[in-house]
Structure formats: structure tokens, C-alpha cells
Design a protein around this motif. Structure first.
Motif, PDB file in Angstrom:
ATOM      1  N   GLY A 137       0.903  -1.227   0.136  1.00 48.57           N
ATOM      2  CA  GLY A 137      -0.130   0.005  -0.096  1.00 48.57           C
ATOM      3  C   GLY A 137       0.680   1.414  -0.032  1.00 48.57           C
ATOM      4  O   GLY A 137       0.365   2.326   0.083  1.00 48.57           O
ATOM      5  N   TYR A 138       2.265   1.034  -0.276  1.00 46.42           N
ATOM      6  CA  TYR A 138       2.819   2.478  -0.097  1.00 46.42           C
ATOM      7  C   TYR A 138       2.834   2.989  -1.601  1.00 46.42           C
ATOM      8  O   TYR A 138       2.630   2.372  -2.529  1.00 46.42           O
ATOM      9  N   ASP A 139       2.960   4.288  -1.758  1.00 48.88           N
ATOM     10  CA  ASP A 139       3.164   5.239  -2.751  1.00 48.88           C
ATOM     11  C   ASP A 139       4.592   5.080  -3.297  1.00 48.88           C
ATOM     12  O   ASP A 139       5.507   5.626  -2.589  1.00 48.88           O
ATOM     13  N   VAL A 140       5.037   4.367  -4.399  1.00 45.44           N
ATOM     14  CA  VAL A 140       6.428   4.004  -4.832  1.00 45.44           C
ATOM     15  C   VAL A 140       6.546   4.800  -6.059  1.00 45.44           C
ATOM     16  O   VAL A 140       5.877   4.627  -6.963  1.00 45.44           O
ATOM     17  N   VAL A 141       7.907   5.286  -5.877  1.00 40.92           N
ATOM     18  CA  VAL A 141       8.355   5.928  -7.223  1.00 40.92           C
ATOM     19  C   VAL A 141       9.868   5.117  -7.373  1.00 40.92           C
ATOM     20  O   VAL A 141      10.753   5.103  -6.354  1.00 40.92           O
ATOM     21  N   VAL A 142      10.353   4.896  -8.430  1.00 37.13           N
ATOM     22  CA  VAL A 142      11.545   4.152  -8.721  1.00 37.13           C
ATOM     23  C   VAL A 142      12.245   5.352  -9.757  1.00 37.13           C
ATOM     24  O   VAL A 142      11.907   5.149 -10.854  1.00 37.13           O
ATOM     25  N   PRO A 143      13.441   5.745  -9.281  1.00 34.51           N
ATOM     26  CA  PRO A 143      14.145   6.934 -10.292  1.00 34.51           C
ATOM     27  C   PRO A 143      14.989   5.556 -11.188  1.00 34.51           C
ATOM     28  O   PRO A 143      16.091   5.129 -10.533  1.00 34.51           O
ATOM     29  N   LEU A 144      14.716   5.239 -12.404  1.00 33.29           N
ATOM     30  CA  LEU A 144      15.260   4.118 -13.073  1.00 33.29           C
ATOM     31  C   LEU A 144      16.853   4.278 -13.260  1.00 33.29           C
ATOM     32  O   LEU A 144      17.571   3.613 -13.244  1.00 33.29           O
ATOM     33  N   GLY A 181       1.014  -1.522 -11.907  1.00 33.44           N
ATOM     34  CA  GLY A 181       0.675  -0.709 -10.774  1.00 33.44           C
ATOM     35  C   GLY A 181       1.443  -0.729  -9.387  1.00 33.44           C
ATOM     36  O   GLY A 181       0.880  -0.507  -8.379  1.00 33.44           O
ATOM     37  N   PHE A 182       2.641  -1.389  -9.534  1.00 37.48           N
ATOM     38  CA  PHE A 182       3.550  -1.579  -8.152  1.00 37.48           C
ATOM     39  C   PHE A 182       3.991  -0.140  -8.090  1.00 37.48           C
ATOM     40  O   PHE A 182       4.228   0.077  -6.738  1.00 37.48           O
ATOM     41  N   ALA A 183       4.480   0.591  -9.002  1.00 33.03           N
ATOM     42  CA  ALA A 183       5.222   1.696  -8.679  1.00 33.03           C
ATOM     43  C   ALA A 183       4.999   2.679 -10.177  1.00 33.03           C
ATOM     44  O   ALA A 183       5.022   2.169 -10.970  1.00 33.03           O
ATOM     45  N   ARG A 184       5.518   3.900  -9.928  1.00 33.71           N
ATOM     46  CA  ARG A 184       5.904   4.893 -11.048  1.00 33.71           C
ATOM     47  C   ARG A 184       7.260   5.003 -11.277  1.00 33.71           C
ATOM     48  O   ARG A 184       8.098   5.094 -10.251  1.00 33.71           O
ATOM     49  N   ILE A 185       7.605   5.075 -12.374  1.00 35.81           N
ATOM     50  CA  ILE A 185       8.896   5.407 -12.982  1.00 35.81           C
ATOM     51  C   ILE A 185       9.160   6.713 -13.320  1.00 35.81           C
ATOM     52  O   ILE A 185       8.509   7.495 -13.742  1.00 35.81           O
ATOM     53  N   ALA A 186      10.403   7.438 -12.762  1.00 39.06           N
ATOM     54  CA  ALA A 186      10.793   8.682 -13.076  1.00 39.06           C
ATOM     55  C   ALA A 186      12.010   8.655 -13.022  1.00 39.06           C
ATOM     56  O   ALA A 186      13.039   7.828 -12.850  1.00 39.06           O
ATOM     57  N   THR A 187      12.633   9.790 -13.452  1.00 42.44           N
ATOM     58  CA  THR A 187      14.022  10.307 -13.472  1.00 42.44           C
ATOM     59  C   THR A 187      14.560  11.014 -12.136  1.00 42.44           C
ATOM     60  O   THR A 187      13.522  11.579 -11.505  1.00 42.44           O
ATOM     61  N   THR A 188      15.531  10.831 -11.887  1.00 38.26           N
ATOM     62  CA  THR A 188      16.314  11.486 -10.532  1.00 38.26           C
ATOM     63  C   THR A 188      15.869  12.942 -10.770  1.00 38.26           C
ATOM     64  O   THR A 188      15.348  13.652  -9.735  1.00 38.26           O
ATOM     65  N   GLU A 189      16.145  13.579 -11.992  1.00 40.16           N
ATOM     66  CA  GLU A 189      16.036  15.131 -12.149  1.00 40.16           C
ATOM     67  C   GLU A 189      14.581  15.312 -11.895  1.00 40.16           C
ATOM     68  O   GLU A 189      14.179  16.334 -11.368  1.00 40.16           O
ATOM     69  N   LYS A 190      13.719  14.470 -12.430  1.00 37.48           N
ATOM     70  CA  LYS A 190      12.221  14.874 -12.362  1.00 37.48           C
ATOM     71  C   LYS A 190      11.783  14.774 -10.808  1.00 37.48           C
ATOM     72  O   LYS A 190      11.007  15.708 -10.402  1.00 37.48           O
ATOM     73  N   ILE A 191      12.386  13.680 -10.186  1.00 37.62           N
ATOM     74  CA  ILE A 191      12.013  13.726  -8.740  1.00 37.62           C
ATOM     75  C   ILE A 191      12.703  14.803  -7.799  1.00 37.62           C
ATOM     76  O   ILE A 191      11.863  15.592  -7.094  1.00 37.62           O
ATOM     77  N   THR A 192      13.933  15.326  -8.057  1.00 36.61           N
ATOM     78  CA  THR A 192      14.547  16.438  -7.245  1.00 36.61           C
ATOM     79  C   THR A 192      13.794  17.639  -7.807  1.00 36.61           C
ATOM     80  O   THR A 192      13.818  18.496  -6.619  1.00 36.61           O
ATOM     81  N   ALA A 193      13.454  17.963  -8.939  1.00 36.20           N
ATOM     82  CA  ALA A 193      12.871  18.933  -9.075  1.00 36.20           C
ATOM     83  C   ALA A 193      11.490  19.046  -8.501  1.00 36.20           C
ATOM     84  O   ALA A 193      10.900  20.358  -8.127  1.00 36.20           O
ATOM     85  N   SER A 194      10.660  18.117  -8.202  1.00 35.52           N
ATOM     86  CA  SER A 194       9.402  17.912  -7.699  1.00 35.52           C
ATOM     87  C   SER A 194       9.378  18.395  -6.445  1.00 35.52           C
ATOM     88  O   SER A 194       8.463  18.748  -5.669  1.00 35.52           O
ATOM     89  N   LEU A 195      10.724  18.377  -5.646  1.00 39.50           N
ATOM     90  CA  LEU A 195      10.986  18.339  -4.173  1.00 39.50           C
ATOM     91  C   LEU A 195      11.296  19.703  -3.974  1.00 39.50           C
ATOM     92  O   LEU A 195      11.522  19.929  -2.688  1.00 39.50           O
ATOM     93  N   GLN A 196      11.413  20.603  -5.033  1.00 31.87           N
ATOM     94  CA  GLN A 196      12.101  22.027  -4.679  1.00 31.87           C
ATOM     95  C   GLN A 196      11.097  22.778  -4.218  1.00 31.87           C
ATOM     96  O   GLN A 196       9.682  22.666  -4.305  1.00 31.87           O
TER      97      GLN A 196
END
Length: 196
Positions: A137-144, A181-196
Motif C-alpha cells: 500500500g505504499y506510494d512508490v516511485v523508482v528513479p530508474l 501498478g506497483f510503482a511509478r517510474i521517474a528520473t532523478t531530475e524529475k524527482i528532485t525538481a518536484s521536491l524543490q
């Protein structure tokens, strides 16, 4: 819930970034040479914000493995060894949820609901941990691009010898995790940008 509280409930899980995985004579050809740099980028962001970091180490039961506790390769890479994690988990199987101490219990105790999972190997321990996290049940993101793996060849009864390159295995993991539906795939850049 405030945005700050949301971020504090998002843990970074760094899986098996160990010296033994630099032994290409043992593991073979690896993919994504930028993996460790991307992981370090994620660690920098998490440390700067004092968000939870979980470091996982694989302690192989096979004495011949570079990841066996008796081998130098069992050591975490230096930039991981200095991470000062909120939790350090050791395991002997693919999933970090079957390690010591119990990861799921710790996450629940700290009200953590979402995970960013990175590390080595993409199609083995990263994928297995992400699948289980999604099922729990966790919301999971994997920066491939913050993962990597190795070429793989094996013989399967009824199918013969099957070979896949490391890049193909990474792409298959992305397909499995996102389409399943286990996780969303993202890039490191996209993840860090969304955290700013």
C-alpha cells in the motif's frame, strides 16, 4: 496535511550499493554508469532536508559471492557508508521487507506512506522491494536512472537458453513496475525538481 509533513513521510530507500557490484569479472557487463551519481544526488537532497533515509545491505549466504560478509565486496560504497541513515537494514533475500530490522514495521511506526527506491540490481532487489512495497500500500516511485543491473543468461526448461542485456532488463523492470501498478517510474531530475 502540509507539504512539509508530506515530505517527511517520504523515505528514500537505497538498496545494496556495495563494493562487490564493481567486480565485473564476477557479475559481468553492467548498465547505467551514472547510477551512483544519481543516487548521491538523491541522498544530498534527502540529507539537506533531514528526510528519512533507509540503507539496505545484502549479506549473501554464499561464501563465493562478492556480497558475502567475509568478502571485501560486502562493504557499502564509501558515499553510502557515510549516509548516516535513519534506518540500516541487512537482508539475505531479494526484498528489503524481509530484512533485519523489520522495514514495514519501522515505516508504519514513523507514519511513512511513500517511498523512493533506488540501488542495485534493478531487476532483482530493487524490483522485488518495489513490488512488495506497492502490494503493502505504499506510494512508490523508482528513479530508474538511479539503478543498474547486469547482463543475464540462464537456461530455462522448455525455453532453452535465454539472454538479456542489462539495458533490456532495466526496461523490463520499468514495464513491470509501472504497467503492473506497483510503482511509478521517474528520473532523478524529475524527482528532485518536484521536491524543490
Amino acid at each position: 496535511m502540509s507539504q512539509k509533513q508530506n515530505r517527511e513521510r517520504q523515505a528514500l530507500i537505497v538498496i545494496d550499493v556495495q563494493e562487490g557490484f564493481n567486480d565485473t569479472a564476477f557479475w559481468g557487463n553492467s548498465s547505467n554508469p551514472e547510477c551512483e551519481d544519481k543516487i548521491e544526488t538523491l541522498l544530498t537532497v534527502w540529507r539537506a532536508n533531514d528526510w528519512p533515509i533507509i540503507v539496505v545491505r545484502h549479506d549473501s549466504e554464499s561464501p563465493e559471492s562478492t556480497l558475502h560478509p567475509s568478502q571485501d565486496g560486502n562493504r557499502l560504497m564509501s558515499f553510502i557508508a557515510d549516509a548516516a541513515p535513519s534506518l540500516f537494514v541487512t537482508k539475505q533475500v531479494n526484498s528489503a521487507f524481509y530484512g533485519d530490522p523489520a522495514l514495514h514495521e519501522w515505516l508504519q511506526a514513523h507514519d511513512i506512506e511513500s517511498l523512493v527506491i533506488c540501488g542495485i540490481q534493478t531487476n532483482m532487489c530493487v524490483e522485488t522491494t518495489a513490488r512488495m512495497a506497492g502490494n503493502l500500500g505504499y506510494d512508490v516511485v523508482v528513479p530508474l536512472d538511479a539503478t543498474r543491473t547486469f547482463d543475464l543468461t540462464t537456461t530455462v526448461p522448455g525455453l532453452g537458453t535465454i539472454s538479456r542485456s542489462a539495458d533490456e532488463l532495466m526496461a523490463t523492470t520499468a514495464l513491470n513496475l509501472q504497467s503492473g501498478g506497483f510503482a511509478r517510474i521517474a528520473t532523478t531530475e524529475k524527482i528532485t525538481a518536484s521536491l524543490q
